[in-house]
Enzyme design. Structure first.
Site, PDB file in Angstrom:
ATOM      1  CB  CYS A 199      -1.099   0.320   0.662  1.00 56.11           C
ATOM      2  SG  CYS A 199      -1.656  -0.951   1.510  1.00 56.11           S
ATOM      3  NE  ARG A 251      -7.160  -3.902   2.408  1.00 59.62           N
ATOM      4  CZ  ARG A 251      -8.058  -4.833   2.328  1.00 59.62           C
ATOM      5  NH1 ARG A 251      -8.488  -4.642   2.179  1.00 59.62           N
ATOM      6  NH2 ARG A 251      -7.268  -6.140   2.155  1.00 59.62           N
ATOM      7  CB  ILE A 263      -3.787 -11.071   2.859  1.00 56.25           C
ATOM      8  CG1 ILE A 263      -2.317 -12.120   2.683  1.00 56.25           C
ATOM      9  CG2 ILE A 263      -4.518 -11.485   4.461  1.00 56.25           C
ATOM     10  CD1 ILE A 263      -1.394 -12.079   4.052  1.00 56.25           C
ATOM     11  CB  SER A 314      12.863 -10.873  -5.565  1.00 57.57           C
ATOM     12  OG  SER A 314      13.538 -10.438  -4.466  1.00 57.57           O
TER      13      SER A 314
END
Length: 632
Positions: A2, A50, A54, A363
């Site tokens: 966010c 946002r 989840i 990553s």
């Protein structure tokens, strides 16, 4: 993932204009396109953008605690939130949502600032405590998530996930800090110790601020550090088994998401290790993506294909070419501050590719810093042994003389390019490592500057912050100090900034399992020989992954995410190189010597020298400053 922003009046309880907070958030809409919110009360305002990962339908922010006494705006992910939730419920906490945001609030109310050590994740957040009239700002251990803040002319403190958020506030003064320009030319980025604008700061990694209304604004305080001072004992087999366990746990914890998930796959040791462990933990093929180049000598997509085939991933790849640099203005705008790591372009492209199919991508960042995977770290370990054999005065005399006499041969084979090594051996270990890490040394920068810059900078030297960090590091060896500097200076300033901005630009959440703090702490405790063995860095990591990866992935020479900038600046981008000497930045600021820059460009284009990194830095500096609309 966010974007957060806010305004706080520390001295007087003045009202906060919600429209200002909203505009700060809207400047970062790319960080959170799925929702927004603003909350204000006397003396405080919090805003949020946002990106839902989840608890997609719940957990709107800014979020109030169950009792309404605390309000949160949060950027990041807490991977152990379910375990913390169960612990807090046992102690009487009650929850209305299924996400991690409410857990942070309950943890703050139960443990105060000590809640930070309980959080396993990447985060930057602000909590307003209505009873204590306190603003709590915090950043994760290694600086995966950013947080900028400043004191404005009306006495308020404004903060935001990106400089863009602060730039949206009309009271922010856009005045360049010339010391930050020196930092940028030294390292290729503006480190966390500074910001490109005077008066703007970055909350350092592993730090928090506790600001109480009616009291003097306090300085950031460290809540986490990594120590290289202890040494773990055990056989190679035992240490390898512990490492694999930690790797598995780190990867699995970051595979929790309510949205599609995948991974970046370069074909190097680190991303290949992550994909191997993801495949082990997944019931379905892992979605992977990679980026190649139109210059064969730096293209590594064949290695990525090898891993993709080995683990039967759903793999996609694309090629970056010289035409992609038409996007240079867009790249510069992503970072706000000047940023000259040329791998930002392919990183952005691989993020775009990933975002077509997933919302979260894992990553391989962090292993080089933690396990000594950079060539410069291996060289430094050998150089430190050489330094120990000779008194400093004699070293300075012999190697300094040889280094000054040795020609700068960019065109020669690596074994004959000894000038930097000789000069480094003449210096202390800290100064030598700073020389190896820098793009431009202090004398090279001085030759670029005009009289005005030299006067303003005086005795300032970008290297001093790094050498001081190394001298004060909790460490035993020169290798320890080099890795500590990379973890605390290079990693947040360059690598994590690059990944955060390029991923957030396309609303993609990037997660770094190899930066799990337990893994970092384990790596820091390894004996030097378990990190560097002869010319091999990341020794234990590579040995541990032999059961998963072929030798031509594990033991081929490290290349990294190399972009063929040097070739492009001699070809289709040659005019861009020439234009720098005549740019507005050079002509109007008086900071630079235009003739010197012109000579560098022509020497590079003619193939006499490799000045590509210097020229690229100057191009990116000019793009960044023009985008900031600087005022004097």
């Amino acid at each position: 993932m966010c974007g957060i922003a806010g305004i706080f009046h520390p001295e007087t309880v003045k009202p906060v204009d919600p429209v200002r907070v909203e505009r700060m958030c809207d400047a970062m809409v790319h960080r959170g396109p799925d929702g927004s919110g603003v909350w204000t009360a006397p003396g405080i305002g919090l805003g949020h953008r946002r990106l839902s990962i989840i608890d997609l339908a719940g957990s709107p922010q800014p979020m109030h605690s169950a009792d309404g006494r605390a309000v949160l705006s949060f950027n990041g992910e807490i991977y152990n939130f379910r375990e913390l939730r169960r612990e807090l419920e046992r102690e009487g906490a009650r929850f209305k949502t299924d996400g991690d945001s409410e857990v942070i609030l309950a943890a703050w109310q139960r443990w105060g600032v000590n809640c930070l050590s309980r959080l396993d994740g990447m985060f930057a957040f602000a909590i307003w405590d209505t009873e204590k009239r306190t603003l709590f700002l915090a950043r994760d251990r290694l600086g995966v998530k950013p947080l900028f803040y400043t004191r404005l002319s009306d006495g308020s403190i404004a903060f935001a996930s990106e400089l863009k958020g602060l730039l949206a506030h009309p009271l922010l003064r856009r005045r360049v800090d010339l010391a930050a320009v020196d930092d940028f030319l030294a390292w290729g980025y503006v480190p966390d110790t500074r910001s490109i604008l005077e008066g703007v700061h970055k909350l350092p990694a592993g730090h928090f601020m506790l600001l109480e209304q009616g009291k003097r604004v306090s300085e950031p305080r460290r809540w986490w550090d990594v120590s290289f001072a202890e040494r773990r004992k055990g056989s190679e087999a035992d240490l390898s088994a512990e490492l694999v366990h930690l790797l598995r746990e780190a990867v699995r914890s970051r595979m929790v998401a309510d949205v599609p998930l995948g991974a970046f796959l370069s074909g190097g040791v680190d991303s290949s290790s992550v994909v191997a462990l993801m495949s082990e933990a997944s019931n379905s093929p892992v979605k992977t993506c990679s980026i190649g180049f139109d210059v064969a000598s730096v293209d590594e997509t064949s290695y990525a294909e090898t891993i993709a085939q080995r683990y039967a991933t759903e793999h996609r790849s694309r090629t970056v070419g010289q035409d992609d640099f038409a996007e240079i203005d867009r790249i510069a705008a992503m970072f706000d501050e000047p940023f000259a790591d040329a791998s930002a372009l392919p990183t952005w492209r691989v993020c775009q590719l990933a975002r077509e199919n997933v919302t979260v991508a894992l990553s391989g960042d962090g292993a080089d810093e933690a396990f000594a995977g950079y060539r410069r770290q291996v060289f430094h370990a050998h150089e430190e042994r050489a330094r120990a054999l000779m008194p400093p005065g004699l070293r300075s005399s012999i190697f300094g003389t040889l280094g000054r006499a040795w020609p700068k041969a960019d065109w020669a084979p690596r074994s004959l390019r000894a000038k930097a090594t000789l000069l480094a051996l003449a210096e202390s270990g800290e100064e030598g490592y700073a020389r190896g890490l820098s793009v431009l040394t202090a004398p090279q920068r001085q030759r670029l500057y005009g009289d005005r810059a030299r006067h303003v900078l005086g005795n300032y030297r970008a290297e001093d912050a790094l050498t001081r960090l190394m001298r004060e590091a909790p460490a035993r060896s020169g290798l320890d100090r080099a890795q500590y500097a990379d973890l605390m200076f290079w990693l947040p300033g360059d690598i994590l900034t690059k990944v955060d901005r390029t991923s957030m630009a396309v609303s993609l959440e990037a997660r770094e399992p190899l930066l799990d703090h337990r893994l970092i702490e384990f790596a820091a405790s390894l004996p030097d020989r378990m990190r560097v063995r002869r010319s091999t860095g990341k020794y234990l990591l590579k040995k541990s992954m032999e059961r998963y990866l072929p030798d031509d992935i594990l033991y081929r020479p490290k290349q990294g995410f190399v972009t063929p900038i040097a070739q492009w600046l001699r070809g289709p981008l040659a005019n861009s190189a020439r234009a720098i000497a005549k740019s507005e930045m050079v002509a109007q600021t008086g900071w630079f010597d235009a003739r010197r820059i012109s000579d560098l460009a022509e020497a590079h284009i003619a193939g006499k020298q490799d000045n590509s990194r210097t020229l690229w830095q100057l191009i990116m500096l000019e793009k960044s400053l023009s985008g900031l609309a600087i005022s004097e």
